[in-house]
Enzyme design. Structure first.
Site, short mmCIF file in Angstrom:
data_model
loop_
_atom_site.label_atom_id
_atom_site.label_comp_id
_atom_site.label_asym_id
_atom_site.label_seq_id
_atom_site.Cartn_x
_atom_site.Cartn_y
_atom_site.Cartn_z
CD1 TRP A 1 -0.16 -3.03 -8.00
CD2 TRP A 1 1.43 -2.19 -9.36
NE1 TRP A 1 0.69 -1.77 -7.38
CE2 TRP A 1 1.49 -1.61 -8.12
CE3 TRP A 1 2.07 -1.72 -10.46
CZ2 TRP A 1 2.50 -0.52 -8.17
CZ3 TRP A 1 3.11 -1.17 -10.27
CH2 TRP A 1 3.33 -0.48 -9.10
CG ASN A 2 5.35 -4.78 -8.50
OD1 ASN A 2 4.98 -5.81 -8.40
ND2 ASN A 2 6.61 -4.57 -7.80
CE LYS B 1 -8.34 -9.58 -6.05
NZ LYS B 1 -7.19 -8.72 -6.56
N PRO B 2 -5.16 -12.06 -9.00
CG PRO B 2 -5.80 -11.46 -11.23
CD PRO B 2 -6.17 -12.79 -10.06
CB ALA B 3 -2.66 -6.32 -8.76
CB SER B 4 -8.17 -4.42 -8.95
OG SER B 4 -8.75 -5.45 -8.09
CB SER C 1 2.03 -3.40 1.19
OG SER C 1 0.57 -3.67 1.87
CD GLU D 1 8.65 -10.17 -2.55
OE1 GLU D 1 8.82 -8.89 -2.27
OE2 GLU D 1 8.24 -10.33 -3.93
CG LEU D 2 5.49 -9.48 3.50
CD1 LEU D 2 5.21 -9.35 4.85
CD2 LEU D 2 4.01 -9.47 2.70
CB CYS E 1 9.42 -5.57 -3.42
SG CYS E 1 9.87 -7.04 -4.61
CD GLU F 1 8.54 -0.61 -0.73
OE1 GLU F 1 9.07 -1.49 -1.71
OE2 GLU F 1 7.57 -1.06 0.00
#
Length: 475
Positions: free
Chosen positions: A145-146, A169-172, A223, A244-245, A278, A378
Protein backbone atom coordinates in the site's frame (compact mmCIF):
# COMPACT_ATOMS: atom_id res chain seq x y z
CA UNK A 1 -14.29 -3.50 -9.88
CA UNK A 2 -11.98 -6.36 -10.84
CA UNK A 3 -10.28 -6.50 -14.22
CA UNK A 4 -10.29 -10.01 -15.66
CA UNK A 5 -9.90 -11.11 -19.27
CA UNK A 6 -10.06 -7.54 -20.54
CA UNK A 7 -13.31 -6.67 -18.76
CA UNK A 8 -14.35 -4.80 -15.62
CA UNK A 9 -16.36 -7.23 -13.49
CA UNK A 10 -17.79 -7.61 -10.01
CA UNK A 11 -16.53 -10.28 -7.62
CA UNK A 12 -18.18 -13.68 -7.99
CA UNK A 13 -19.42 -13.43 -4.39
CA UNK A 14 -20.76 -9.90 -4.87
CA UNK A 15 -18.86 -8.82 -1.75
CA UNK A 16 -17.26 -5.40 -1.49
CA UNK A 17 -14.24 -3.91 0.24
CA UNK A 18 -14.33 -0.53 1.94
CA UNK A 19 -11.56 1.96 1.17
CA UNK A 20 -10.79 4.33 4.04
CA UNK A 21 -9.03 7.69 3.91
CA UNK A 22 -6.46 7.54 6.76
CA UNK A 23 -6.53 11.32 7.15
CA UNK A 24 -10.26 11.43 7.91
CA UNK A 25 -11.15 7.79 8.70
CA UNK A 26 -14.02 8.18 6.22
CA UNK A 27 -15.05 5.49 3.75
CA UNK A 28 -14.28 7.04 0.36
CA UNK A 29 -15.23 4.13 -1.88
CA UNK A 30 -16.17 0.49 -2.11
CA UNK A 31 -14.60 -1.97 -4.54
CA UNK A 32 -15.14 -5.59 -5.41
CA UNK A 33 -13.73 -8.04 -2.87
CA UNK A 34 -12.25 -10.98 -4.76
CA UNK A 35 -11.83 -14.49 -3.41
CA UNK A 36 -10.10 -17.64 -4.62
CA UNK A 37 -12.62 -18.22 -7.40
CA UNK A 38 -11.99 -14.77 -8.87
CA UNK A 39 -8.26 -15.35 -8.59
CA UNK A 40 -8.60 -18.64 -10.46
CA UNK A 41 -10.57 -16.98 -13.26
CA UNK A 42 -7.88 -14.32 -13.59
CA UNK A 43 -5.13 -16.95 -13.72
CA UNK A 44 -7.00 -18.91 -16.37
CA UNK A 45 -7.38 -15.74 -18.41
CA UNK A 46 -3.65 -15.03 -18.14
CA UNK A 47 -2.84 -18.62 -19.09
CA UNK A 48 -4.89 -18.32 -22.29
CA UNK A 49 -3.14 -15.07 -23.12
CA UNK A 50 0.38 -16.38 -22.57
CA UNK A 51 1.17 -17.97 -25.93
CA UNK A 52 -0.16 -15.19 -28.18
CA UNK A 53 1.41 -12.50 -25.97
CA UNK A 54 4.87 -14.06 -25.85
CA UNK A 55 4.78 -14.55 -29.62
CA UNK A 56 4.23 -10.86 -30.28
CA UNK A 57 7.39 -9.07 -31.41
CA UNK A 58 9.11 -7.20 -28.60
CA UNK A 59 8.53 -3.94 -30.45
CA UNK A 60 4.78 -4.54 -30.37
CA UNK A 61 4.75 -5.37 -26.66
CA UNK A 62 6.78 -2.22 -26.08
CA UNK A 63 4.26 -0.08 -27.93
CA UNK A 64 1.50 -1.01 -25.48
CA UNK A 65 3.75 -0.04 -22.57
CA UNK A 66 4.64 3.29 -24.15
CA UNK A 67 0.97 4.08 -24.72
CA UNK A 68 0.14 3.18 -21.11
CA UNK A 69 2.92 5.45 -19.86
CA UNK A 70 1.59 8.31 -21.97
CA UNK A 71 -1.94 7.77 -20.61
CA UNK A 72 -0.73 7.86 -17.01
CA UNK A 73 1.29 10.97 -17.71
CA UNK A 74 -1.84 12.71 -18.99
CA UNK A 75 -3.82 11.73 -15.89
CA UNK A 76 -1.15 12.30 -13.24
CA UNK A 77 -3.14 14.88 -11.26
CA UNK A 78 -6.22 12.71 -10.74
CA UNK A 79 -4.11 9.65 -9.99
CA UNK A 80 -2.04 11.56 -7.42
CA UNK A 81 -5.20 12.71 -5.69
CA UNK A 82 -6.42 9.12 -5.54
CA UNK A 83 -3.12 7.98 -4.00
CA UNK A 84 -3.29 10.71 -1.37
CA UNK A 85 -6.90 10.01 -0.46
CA UNK A 86 -6.48 6.29 0.04
CA UNK A 87 -3.04 6.10 1.70
CA UNK A 88 -2.26 9.60 2.93
CA UNK A 89 1.03 10.74 1.43
CA UNK A 90 1.25 14.43 0.43
CA UNK A 91 0.03 14.98 -3.11
CA UNK A 92 3.40 16.24 -4.36
CA UNK A 93 5.01 13.04 -3.05
CA UNK A 94 2.28 11.10 -4.83
CA UNK A 95 3.16 12.85 -8.08
CA UNK A 96 6.80 11.95 -7.54
CA UNK A 97 5.82 8.31 -7.08
CA UNK A 98 3.73 8.32 -10.24
CA UNK A 99 6.57 9.83 -12.25
CA UNK A 100 8.81 7.02 -10.99
CA UNK A 101 6.10 4.51 -11.92
CA UNK A 102 6.00 5.93 -15.43
CA UNK A 103 9.80 5.77 -15.61
CA UNK A 104 9.61 2.03 -14.96
CA UNK A 105 7.14 1.56 -17.80
CA UNK A 106 9.25 3.65 -20.17
CA UNK A 107 12.42 1.80 -19.19
CA UNK A 108 10.97 -1.67 -19.74
CA UNK A 109 9.35 -0.66 -23.00
CA UNK A 110 12.94 -0.30 -24.20
CA UNK A 111 14.29 -3.35 -22.34
CA UNK A 112 11.70 -5.51 -24.14
CA UNK A 113 13.83 -5.08 -27.25
CA UNK A 114 17.07 -6.02 -25.50
CA UNK A 115 16.42 -9.58 -24.35
CA UNK A 116 19.49 -11.15 -25.90
CA UNK A 117 20.54 -14.78 -25.98
CA UNK A 118 24.06 -16.21 -26.38
CA UNK A 119 26.14 -18.30 -28.72
CA UNK A 120 28.68 -20.45 -26.86
CA UNK A 121 31.91 -21.78 -28.42
CA UNK A 122 31.46 -25.52 -28.96
CA UNK A 123 33.96 -28.22 -28.05
CA UNK A 124 33.24 -30.14 -31.28
CA UNK A 125 33.24 -28.85 -34.86
CA UNK A 126 29.86 -30.44 -35.59
CA UNK A 127 28.05 -28.70 -32.71
CA UNK A 128 26.53 -25.28 -32.23
CA UNK A 129 25.65 -24.20 -28.70
CA UNK A 130 23.08 -21.51 -27.88
CA UNK A 131 21.23 -20.05 -24.92
CA UNK A 132 17.71 -18.77 -25.54
CA UNK A 133 15.84 -16.47 -23.17
CA UNK A 134 12.11 -17.09 -22.92
CA UNK A 135 9.32 -15.69 -20.70
CA UNK A 136 8.77 -17.74 -17.56
CA UNK A 137 4.98 -17.70 -17.95
CA UNK A 138 1.98 -16.49 -15.97
CA UNK A 139 3.15 -14.17 -13.20
CA UNK A 140 1.29 -13.36 -9.99
CA UNK A 141 2.26 -10.11 -8.29
CA UNK A 142 1.35 -9.02 -4.77
CA UNK A 143 1.94 -5.33 -4.10
CA UNK A 144 1.96 -3.10 -0.97
CA UNK A 145 0.00 0.00 0.00
CA UNK A 146 2.85 2.45 0.63
CA UNK A 147 3.71 2.91 -3.06
CA UNK A 148 0.46 1.76 -4.65
CA UNK A 149 1.36 2.82 -8.20
CA UNK A 150 5.14 2.42 -8.50
CA UNK A 151 5.15 -1.06 -6.94
CA UNK A 152 2.66 -2.21 -9.56
CA UNK A 153 4.50 -0.83 -12.58
CA UNK A 154 7.88 -2.01 -11.25
CA UNK A 155 6.52 -5.56 -11.51
CA UNK A 156 4.03 -5.38 -14.36
CA UNK A 157 6.24 -3.48 -16.81
CA UNK A 158 9.15 -5.97 -16.90
CA UNK A 159 6.76 -8.93 -16.86
CA UNK A 160 4.80 -7.66 -19.85
CA UNK A 161 7.99 -6.60 -21.61
CA UNK A 162 9.39 -10.13 -21.21
CA UNK A 163 6.19 -11.72 -22.56
CA UNK A 164 4.56 -12.79 -19.28
CA UNK A 165 0.86 -12.13 -18.60
CA UNK A 166 0.22 -10.93 -15.06
CA UNK A 167 -2.34 -11.19 -12.28
CA UNK A 168 -2.02 -8.39 -9.73
CA UNK A 169 -3.27 -8.49 -6.14
CA UNK A 170 -2.94 -4.92 -4.77
CA UNK A 171 -3.03 -4.11 -1.08
CA UNK A 172 -6.57 -4.02 0.31
CA UNK A 173 -5.94 -0.50 1.62
CA UNK A 174 -5.16 0.94 -1.82
CA UNK A 175 -7.17 -0.73 -4.60
CA UNK A 176 -8.28 2.57 -6.18
CA UNK A 177 -4.76 3.44 -7.36
CA UNK A 178 -4.43 -0.01 -8.89
CA UNK A 179 -7.73 0.44 -10.71
CA UNK A 180 -6.46 3.72 -12.16
CA UNK A 181 -3.34 1.97 -13.48
CA UNK A 182 -5.44 -0.73 -15.08
CA UNK A 183 -7.65 1.89 -16.69
CA UNK A 184 -4.52 2.86 -18.61
CA UNK A 185 -3.98 -0.73 -19.78
CA UNK A 186 -7.63 -0.97 -20.80
CA UNK A 187 -7.69 2.34 -22.66
CA UNK A 188 -4.58 1.53 -24.74
CA UNK A 189 -6.12 -1.75 -25.88
CA UNK A 190 -3.88 -4.23 -24.11
CA UNK A 191 -5.00 -7.68 -25.31
CA UNK A 192 -7.45 -9.39 -22.98
CA UNK A 193 -5.96 -11.61 -20.32
CA UNK A 194 -2.51 -10.05 -20.51
CA UNK A 195 -3.06 -7.98 -17.35
CA UNK A 196 -5.59 -8.89 -14.65
CA UNK A 197 -6.49 -7.17 -11.37
CA UNK A 198 -8.00 -8.94 -8.36
CA UNK A 199 -8.37 -6.91 -5.15
CA UNK A 200 -9.74 -8.58 -2.07
CA UNK A 201 -9.02 -11.33 0.43
CA UNK A 202 -5.26 -11.86 0.68
CA UNK A 203 -5.51 -15.40 2.01
CA UNK A 204 -7.95 -16.54 -0.68
CA UNK A 205 -6.64 -14.61 -3.68
CA UNK A 206 -2.96 -15.19 -2.96
CA UNK A 207 -3.62 -18.73 -1.74
CA UNK A 208 -4.95 -19.59 -5.20
CA UNK A 209 -1.91 -17.93 -6.78
CA UNK A 210 0.58 -20.01 -4.78
CA UNK A 211 -1.33 -23.28 -5.27
CA UNK A 212 -2.21 -22.96 -8.93
CA UNK A 213 0.32 -24.76 -11.18
CA UNK A 214 -0.47 -22.38 -14.06
CA UNK A 215 1.31 -19.62 -12.14
CA UNK A 216 5.02 -19.96 -12.84
CA UNK A 217 6.30 -16.89 -11.02
CA UNK A 218 5.40 -15.07 -7.79
CA UNK A 219 6.69 -11.56 -7.14
CA UNK A 220 5.98 -9.88 -3.82
CA UNK A 221 6.80 -6.67 -1.96
CA UNK A 222 5.97 -6.57 1.72
CA UNK A 223 7.01 -7.90 5.09
CA UNK A 224 9.63 -10.61 5.56
CA UNK A 225 7.15 -12.71 7.52
CA UNK A 226 4.62 -12.79 4.67
CA UNK A 227 7.37 -13.27 2.09
CA UNK A 228 8.58 -16.40 3.86
CA UNK A 229 5.04 -17.79 3.89
CA UNK A 230 4.63 -17.17 0.16
CA UNK A 231 7.92 -18.94 -0.50
CA UNK A 232 6.79 -21.94 1.54
CA UNK A 233 3.39 -21.99 -0.15
CA UNK A 234 5.00 -21.77 -3.60
CA UNK A 235 7.38 -24.66 -2.96
CA UNK A 236 4.91 -27.41 -3.87
CA UNK A 237 4.77 -26.21 -7.47
CA UNK A 238 8.41 -24.97 -7.51
CA UNK A 239 7.59 -21.48 -8.70
CA UNK A 240 10.18 -18.90 -9.51
CA UNK A 241 10.03 -16.17 -6.83
CA UNK A 242 11.33 -12.67 -6.32
CA UNK A 243 10.82 -10.96 -2.98
CA UNK A 244 11.43 -7.38 -1.83
CA UNK A 245 10.98 -7.67 1.90
CA UNK A 246 11.50 -5.74 5.13
CA UNK A 247 14.28 -3.31 5.89
CA UNK A 248 15.99 -1.60 8.83
CA UNK A 249 18.28 0.94 7.21
CA UNK A 250 21.28 2.43 9.02
CA UNK A 251 22.21 6.05 8.26
CA UNK A 252 25.84 6.69 9.19
CA UNK A 253 27.29 10.17 9.61
CA UNK A 254 31.06 10.48 9.99
CA UNK A 255 32.85 13.33 11.73
CA UNK A 256 34.12 14.74 8.42
CA UNK A 257 30.66 14.83 6.81
CA UNK A 258 28.86 17.97 5.72
CA UNK A 259 26.44 18.09 8.67
CA UNK A 260 23.87 20.30 7.00
CA UNK A 261 23.79 18.03 3.96
CA UNK A 262 23.51 14.96 6.19
CA UNK A 263 20.63 16.49 8.16
CA UNK A 264 18.73 17.28 4.96
CA UNK A 265 19.43 13.77 3.73
CA UNK A 266 18.16 12.23 6.96
CA UNK A 267 14.92 14.20 6.71
CA UNK A 268 14.45 13.22 3.06
CA UNK A 269 15.07 9.55 3.78
CA UNK A 270 13.32 9.17 7.13
CA UNK A 271 10.25 11.36 6.83
CA UNK A 272 9.20 10.77 3.23
CA UNK A 273 5.77 9.13 3.25
CA UNK A 274 5.69 9.66 7.05
CA UNK A 275 8.46 7.09 7.43
CA UNK A 276 6.39 4.38 5.77
CA UNK A 277 8.96 3.16 3.24
CA UNK A 278 10.98 -0.02 3.24
CA UNK A 279 14.27 1.78 2.54
CA UNK A 280 13.80 4.73 4.88
CA UNK A 281 16.30 5.41 7.63
CA UNK A 282 15.64 3.44 10.82
CA UNK A 283 18.87 3.96 12.80
CA UNK A 284 20.94 7.15 12.57
CA UNK A 285 24.52 6.54 13.71
CA UNK A 286 26.40 9.81 14.27
CA UNK A 287 30.04 10.14 15.29
CA UNK A 288 30.19 11.02 18.99
CA UNK A 289 32.03 14.29 18.36
CA UNK A 290 29.20 15.77 16.26
CA UNK A 291 26.15 13.97 17.66
CA UNK A 292 24.90 16.89 19.75
CA UNK A 293 25.16 19.37 16.89
CA UNK A 294 23.54 16.93 14.49
CA UNK A 295 20.66 16.29 16.87
CA UNK A 296 19.95 20.00 17.33
CA UNK A 297 19.95 20.67 13.60
CA UNK A 298 17.88 17.60 12.77
CA UNK A 299 15.22 18.30 15.41
CA UNK A 300 15.12 21.93 14.34
CA UNK A 301 14.32 20.97 10.76
CA UNK A 302 11.93 18.16 11.68
CA UNK A 303 9.94 20.37 14.05
CA UNK A 304 9.13 22.64 11.09
CA UNK A 305 7.53 19.87 9.01
CA UNK A 306 3.83 20.54 8.53
CA UNK A 307 1.48 17.73 9.52
CA UNK A 308 -1.91 17.32 7.89
CA UNK A 309 -4.09 16.01 5.10
CA UNK A 310 -1.87 15.38 2.09
CA UNK A 311 -4.24 17.32 -0.17
CA UNK A 312 -3.45 20.57 1.66
CA UNK A 313 -0.69 22.92 0.51
CA UNK A 314 2.63 22.65 2.29
CA UNK A 315 1.93 19.39 4.11
CA UNK A 316 5.06 17.27 4.53
CA UNK A 317 3.78 14.60 6.94
CA UNK A 318 0.51 12.84 6.22
CA UNK A 319 -1.28 10.26 8.35
CA UNK A 320 -0.15 6.73 9.09
CA UNK A 321 -2.03 4.10 7.18
CA UNK A 322 -4.14 2.69 10.02
CA UNK A 323 -4.55 2.33 13.77
CA UNK A 324 -2.11 -0.57 14.00
CA UNK A 325 0.68 1.50 12.47
CA UNK A 326 -0.25 4.41 14.74
CA UNK A 327 -0.05 2.31 17.89
CA UNK A 328 3.23 0.64 16.85
CA UNK A 329 4.96 4.01 16.52
CA UNK A 330 3.70 5.03 19.96
CA UNK A 331 4.91 1.75 21.50
CA UNK A 332 8.39 2.09 19.99
CA UNK A 333 8.75 5.64 21.28
CA UNK A 334 7.50 4.69 24.77
CA UNK A 335 9.98 1.81 24.94
CA UNK A 336 12.85 4.06 23.85
CA UNK A 337 11.95 6.72 26.45
CA UNK A 338 11.76 4.09 29.21
CA UNK A 339 15.27 2.93 28.25
CA UNK A 340 16.82 6.38 28.36
CA UNK A 341 16.19 8.08 25.02
CA UNK A 342 15.55 11.82 25.07
CA UNK A 343 12.82 13.29 22.87
CA UNK A 344 14.24 16.27 20.96
CA UNK A 345 10.99 16.95 19.10
CA UNK A 346 7.65 15.25 18.55
CA UNK A 347 7.08 12.12 20.56
CA UNK A 348 3.31 12.05 20.70
CA UNK A 349 0.15 11.63 18.68
CA UNK A 350 -0.67 14.71 16.67
CA UNK A 351 -3.87 16.72 16.66
CA UNK A 352 -4.69 18.18 13.25
CA UNK A 353 -7.43 20.76 12.81
CA UNK A 354 -10.56 19.48 11.08
CA UNK A 355 -9.05 16.01 10.64
CA UNK A 356 -9.71 12.78 12.50
CA UNK A 357 -6.95 10.63 11.07
CA UNK A 358 -3.99 8.62 12.33
CA UNK A 359 -1.49 11.47 12.63
CA UNK A 360 1.73 11.23 14.60
CA UNK A 361 4.24 14.00 15.23
CA UNK A 362 7.56 13.54 13.40
CA UNK A 363 9.95 12.57 16.17
CA UNK A 364 13.69 12.74 16.84
CA UNK A 365 15.19 10.72 19.71
CA UNK A 366 18.66 11.39 21.11
CA UNK A 367 20.63 8.75 23.02
CA UNK A 368 19.18 5.65 21.40
CA UNK A 369 20.79 2.33 22.31
CA UNK A 370 20.92 -1.10 20.74
CA UNK A 371 18.71 -2.58 23.49
CA UNK A 372 15.65 -0.62 22.41
CA UNK A 373 12.89 -2.27 20.38
CA UNK A 374 13.24 0.43 17.73
CA UNK A 375 16.80 -0.81 17.10
CA UNK A 376 15.67 -4.17 15.76
CA UNK A 377 12.02 -3.87 14.71
CA UNK A 378 10.95 -1.91 11.64
CA UNK A 379 8.94 1.03 12.97
CA UNK A 380 7.40 2.15 9.67
CA UNK A 381 6.65 5.59 11.01
CA UNK A 382 8.09 9.11 11.43
CA UNK A 383 10.65 8.38 14.17
CA UNK A 384 14.39 9.06 13.88
CA UNK A 385 16.52 7.58 16.70
CA UNK A 386 20.10 8.89 16.97
CA UNK A 387 22.92 6.60 18.16
CA UNK A 388 26.58 7.48 18.61
CA UNK A 389 29.73 5.66 17.50
CA UNK A 390 33.48 6.06 17.68
CA UNK A 391 35.16 4.06 14.88
CA UNK A 392 34.17 2.93 11.41
CA UNK A 393 34.78 -0.71 12.36
CA UNK A 394 32.40 -0.39 15.31
CA UNK A 395 29.64 1.28 13.33
CA UNK A 396 29.84 -1.23 10.47
CA UNK A 397 29.46 -4.12 12.90
CA UNK A 398 26.45 -2.49 14.55
CA UNK A 399 24.91 -1.48 11.23
CA UNK A 400 25.20 -5.04 9.91
CA UNK A 401 23.78 -6.80 12.98
CA UNK A 402 20.24 -6.89 11.65
CA UNK A 403 18.82 -9.83 9.71
CA UNK A 404 17.72 -7.20 7.21
CA UNK A 405 19.88 -6.01 4.36
CA UNK A 406 17.85 -3.78 2.07
CA UNK A 407 19.30 -0.26 2.16
CA UNK A 408 22.00 1.67 4.01
CA UNK A 409 23.29 5.24 3.89
CA UNK A 410 26.58 6.90 4.69
CA UNK A 411 27.75 10.51 4.77
CA UNK A 412 31.46 11.28 4.48
CA UNK A 413 33.85 13.43 2.44
CA UNK A 414 36.62 10.81 2.67
CA UNK A 415 36.78 8.74 -0.52
CA UNK A 416 38.68 5.89 1.17
CA UNK A 417 36.08 5.79 3.92
CA UNK A 418 33.29 5.81 1.35
CA UNK A 419 34.78 2.79 -0.43
CA UNK A 420 35.25 1.00 2.88
CA UNK A 421 31.59 1.51 3.74
CA UNK A 422 30.17 0.54 0.36
CA UNK A 423 32.14 -2.70 0.46
CA UNK A 424 31.56 -3.60 4.12
CA UNK A 425 27.88 -2.72 4.51
CA UNK A 426 25.78 -5.87 4.00
CA UNK A 427 22.98 -4.22 2.08
CA UNK A 428 21.63 -4.50 -1.45
CA UNK A 429 21.43 -0.72 -1.83
CA UNK A 430 23.99 1.74 -0.46
CA UNK A 431 23.59 5.50 -0.74
CA UNK A 432 26.81 7.47 -0.21
CA UNK A 433 25.83 11.09 0.46
CA UNK A 434 22.58 10.18 -1.32
CA UNK A 435 19.37 9.64 0.70
CA UNK A 436 17.13 8.71 -2.25
CA UNK A 437 19.01 6.26 -4.50
CA UNK A 438 16.02 4.61 -6.18
CA UNK A 439 15.82 4.99 -9.96
CA UNK A 440 14.26 2.96 -12.76
CA UNK A 441 17.55 2.10 -14.46
CA UNK A 442 19.24 0.58 -11.40
CA UNK A 443 18.62 -2.70 -9.53
CA UNK A 444 16.54 -2.57 -6.35
CA UNK A 445 16.57 -5.39 -3.81
CA UNK A 446 18.05 -6.70 -0.59
CA UNK A 447 20.44 -9.15 0.97
CA UNK A 448 19.86 -11.58 3.84
CA UNK A 449 16.19 -11.63 4.90
CA UNK A 450 15.36 -8.52 2.91
CA UNK A 451 14.69 -10.37 -0.28
CA UNK A 452 15.55 -12.43 -3.32
CA UNK A 453 16.02 -11.04 -6.81
CA UNK A 454 16.12 -7.51 -8.17
CA UNK A 455 13.68 -5.01 -9.64
CA UNK A 456 14.71 -2.16 -11.90
CA UNK A 457 17.42 -1.82 -14.54
CA UNK A 458 18.19 -4.55 -17.04
CA UNK A 459 18.43 -6.86 -14.03
CA UNK A 460 14.69 -6.59 -13.42
CA UNK A 461 13.55 -8.15 -16.68
CA UNK A 462 15.76 -11.22 -16.06
CA UNK A 463 13.47 -12.13 -13.15
CA UNK A 464 10.74 -12.91 -15.72
CA UNK A 465 12.89 -14.93 -18.09
CA UNK A 466 14.14 -18.50 -18.22
CA UNK A 467 17.33 -19.62 -19.95
CA UNK A 468 17.09 -22.54 -22.35
CA UNK A 469 20.28 -24.23 -23.51
CA UNK A 470 20.24 -25.67 -27.04
CA UNK A 471 22.91 -28.00 -28.40
CA UNK A 472 22.61 -28.45 -32.17
CA UNK A 473 24.55 -31.21 -33.96
CA UNK A 474 25.03 -30.27 -37.62
CA UNK A 475 27.31 -33.18 -38.55
Amino acid sequence: MLYIDGQWVQAVSGEELEVINPATKEVISKVARANGEDSKLAIESAERAFKPWKQKPAKERASYLKDAAAYLREHIDSLAETVTKEMGKPVNEAKGEINLAIDYIDWYAEEAKRVYGETIPASHKDKRLMVLKEPVGVTAAVTPWNFPVAMITRKVAPALAAGCPVVIKPASATPLSAIKVFEAFHEVGLPKGVANLVSGSASKVVGEMTRNPAVKKITFTGSTEVGKKLMRDSADTVKKVSMELGGHAPFIVFEDADIDKAVKGAVASKFRNAGQTCICTNRIYVHENIAEEFGKKLSGMVSQLKIGNGLEDGVAIGPLIDEGAYEKVDEHISDAKEKGAKVLCGGKKASVDNQNGWFYEPTVLQGATDEMVISTEETFGPVAPIYTFTTKEEVVERANHSEYGLAAYCYTKDLNQAYFMMEELEYGIVGINDPIPTTAQAPFGGLKESGIGREGGHHGIDEYLEEKFVSLNIG
